[in-house]
Design a protein around this motif. Structure first.
Motif, PDB file in Angstrom:
ATOM      1  N   PHE A 131       0.833  -1.203   0.000  1.00  0.00           N
ATOM      2  CA  PHE A 131       0.000   0.000   0.000  1.00  0.00           C
ATOM      3  C   PHE A 131       0.867   1.252   0.000  1.00  0.00           C
ATOM      4  N   GLU A 132       1.996   1.186   0.715  1.00  0.00           N
ATOM      5  CA  GLU A 132       2.873   2.350   0.817  1.00  0.00           C
ATOM      6  C   GLU A 132       3.610   2.590  -0.494  1.00  0.00           C
ATOM      7  N   LYS A 133       4.155   1.537  -1.094  1.00  0.00           N
ATOM      8  CA  LYS A 133       4.945   1.688  -2.312  1.00  0.00           C
ATOM      9  C   LYS A 133       4.083   2.084  -3.512  1.00  0.00           C
ATOM     10  N   THR A 134       2.906   1.498  -3.602  1.00  0.00           N
ATOM     11  CA  THR A 134       2.029   1.817  -4.728  1.00  0.00           C
ATOM     12  C   THR A 134       1.272   3.122  -4.530  1.00  0.00           C
ATOM     13  N   GLY A 135       1.217   3.610  -3.292  1.00  0.00           N
ATOM     14  CA  GLY A 135       0.479   4.837  -3.013  1.00  0.00           C
ATOM     15  C   GLY A 135      -1.022   4.642  -2.943  1.00  0.00           C
ATOM     16  N   LEU A 136      -1.472   3.377  -2.937  1.00  0.00           N
ATOM     17  CA  LEU A 136      -2.917   3.127  -2.940  1.00  0.00           C
ATOM     18  C   LEU A 136      -3.568   3.619  -1.654  1.00  0.00           C
ATOM     19  N   GLY A 137      -2.920   3.367  -0.520  1.00  0.00           N
ATOM     20  CA  GLY A 137      -3.482   3.826   0.749  1.00  0.00           C
ATOM     21  C   GLY A 137      -3.587   5.339   0.805  1.00  0.00           C
ATOM     22  N   GLU A 138      -2.528   6.025   0.362  1.00  0.00           N
ATOM     23  CA  GLU A 138      -2.544   7.490   0.332  1.00  0.00           C
ATOM     24  C   GLU A 138      -3.609   7.995  -0.631  1.00  0.00           C
ATOM     25  N   ARG A 139      -3.784   7.306  -1.751  1.00  0.00           N
ATOM     26  CA  ARG A 139      -4.784   7.714  -2.738  1.00  0.00           C
ATOM     27  C   ARG A 139      -6.190   7.618  -2.148  1.00  0.00           C
ATOM     28  N   ILE A 140      -6.480   6.506  -1.481  1.00  0.00           N
ATOM     29  CA  ILE A 140      -7.807   6.324  -0.878  1.00  0.00           C
ATOM     30  C   ILE A 140      -8.071   7.390   0.177  1.00  0.00           C
ATOM     31  N   ALA A 141      -7.064   7.650   1.026  1.00  0.00           N
ATOM     32  CA  ALA A 141      -7.233   8.657   2.067  1.00  0.00           C
ATOM     33  C   ALA A 141      -7.465  10.034   1.467  1.00  0.00           C
ATOM     34  N   ASN A 142      -6.732  10.371   0.414  1.00  0.00           N
ATOM     35  CA  ASN A 142      -6.899  11.685  -0.223  1.00  0.00           C
ATOM     36  C   ASN A 142      -8.264  11.825  -0.871  1.00  0.00           C
ATOM     37  N   ILE A 143      -8.814  10.722  -1.388  1.00  0.00           N
ATOM     38  CA  ILE A 143     -10.152  10.770  -1.972  1.00  0.00           C
ATOM     39  C   ILE A 143     -11.179  11.177  -0.921  1.00  0.00           C
ATOM     40  N   PHE A 144     -11.076  10.583   0.272  1.00  0.00           N
ATOM     41  CA  PHE A 144     -12.028  10.920   1.330  1.00  0.00           C
ATOM     42  C   PHE A 144     -11.782  12.325   1.876  1.00  0.00           C
ATOM     43  N   VAL A 145     -10.521  12.751   1.936  1.00  0.00           N
ATOM     44  CA  VAL A 145     -10.227  14.108   2.387  1.00  0.00           C
ATOM     45  C   VAL A 145     -10.801  15.126   1.405  1.00  0.00           C
TER      46      VAL A 145
END
Length: 257
Positions: free
Chosen positions: A88-102
């Motif tokens: 999740f960290e390397k692909t940025g998927l977790g950050e992407r999901i969090a930014n969508i909700f933000v």
């Protein structure tokens, strides 16, 4: 030093009465391993494997018993959680999901808290480690949002939004970790302990989810509001947060296979 400490315990300090030589050897290897994990003469994995080999070589435990932990579902769940977290960290998927909700809910500080909480709720079933979710995804996002409004620790204004968001995320992570069986390694451990005592839970994942759903959802809804009253942020509105999240999403680019 860690190895020397193990030799000291084994060969210098006499074993207490009633303790077998094998048990005393196992105890000395255990203490040496713990000291090595603290001092880190080798990487954690290498040092732990060295301790395991020492236990087998000294015949403190038979090979089958020494390796029995490798069959534990809890151990493998912890290992897999860190594999997923790194992915999740390397692909940025977790950050992407969090930014969508933000970007969708971040026009106010309270909305930011709920947006980050919902993002964690979505990620938690696949990341069974609160530490991995926090350290790899949510703490960096909260720090970024805080610094964008001078709410970081260095500026002395952490109570603008940073302290509130961090406290909210800390409290909310306990609900998401408890809601799903696979949200925390401790959940599966509890299930295994119950099974050993004869309490076998049928359809464990669904039963766990249904049993924890009411109180977890209630806590996730009420906690940010309580914190907003008891530990209020100095900045109540954050109109720039959705734009910052959108900028992050544009910087990350479209998702690729």
């Amino acid at each position: 030093m860690a190895i020397a400490f193990g030799f000291l315990v084994k060969f210098v300090i006499p074993a207490p009465l009633g303790i077998t030589p094998e048990a005393w050897t196992l105890f000395s290897v255990f203490l040496s391993t713990i000291m090595g994990l603290v001092l880190q003469p080798l990487p954690v994995g290498a040092w732990a494997f060295l301790g395991l080999c020492t236990v087998v070589a000294t015949k403190a435990l038979p090979f089958s018993k020494a390796m029995s932990a490798m069959t534990s579902e809890v151990i493998w769940l912890i290992v897999i959680s860190f594999f997923f977290a790194k992915g999740f960290e390397k692909t940025g998927l977790g950050e992407r999901i969090a930014n969508i909700f933000v970007s969708a809910m971040g026009k106010s500080t309270l909305g930011l808290a709920y947006g980050l909480s919902i993002a964690e709720l979505f990620l938690s079933p696949a990341l069974p480690s609160t530490t991995a979710r926090a350290g790899g995804i949510f703490v960096p996002i909260i720090k970024f949002l805080s610094k964008s409004v001078n709410g970081d620790v260095d500026s002395g204004n952490r109570k603008k939004i940073g302290a509130f968001l961090m406290q909210s995320q800390l409290q909310q992570s306990s609900y998401s970790s408890a809601l799903f069986l696979t949200s925390g390694a401790q959940n599966l451990l509890c299930l295994n302990l119950a099974a050993e005592l004869g309490a076998v839970v049928p359809d464990a994942w669904t039963t766990w989810f249904i049993g924890c759903l009411p109180q977890a959802l209630l806590g996730m809804v009420i906690t940010p509001i309580l914190l907003f009253k008891l530990y209020p942020p100095e900045m109540k509105e954050t109109p720039e947060a959705p734009a910052l999240a959108q900028e992050n999403l544009k910087r990350m680019g479209p998702m690729s296979k």
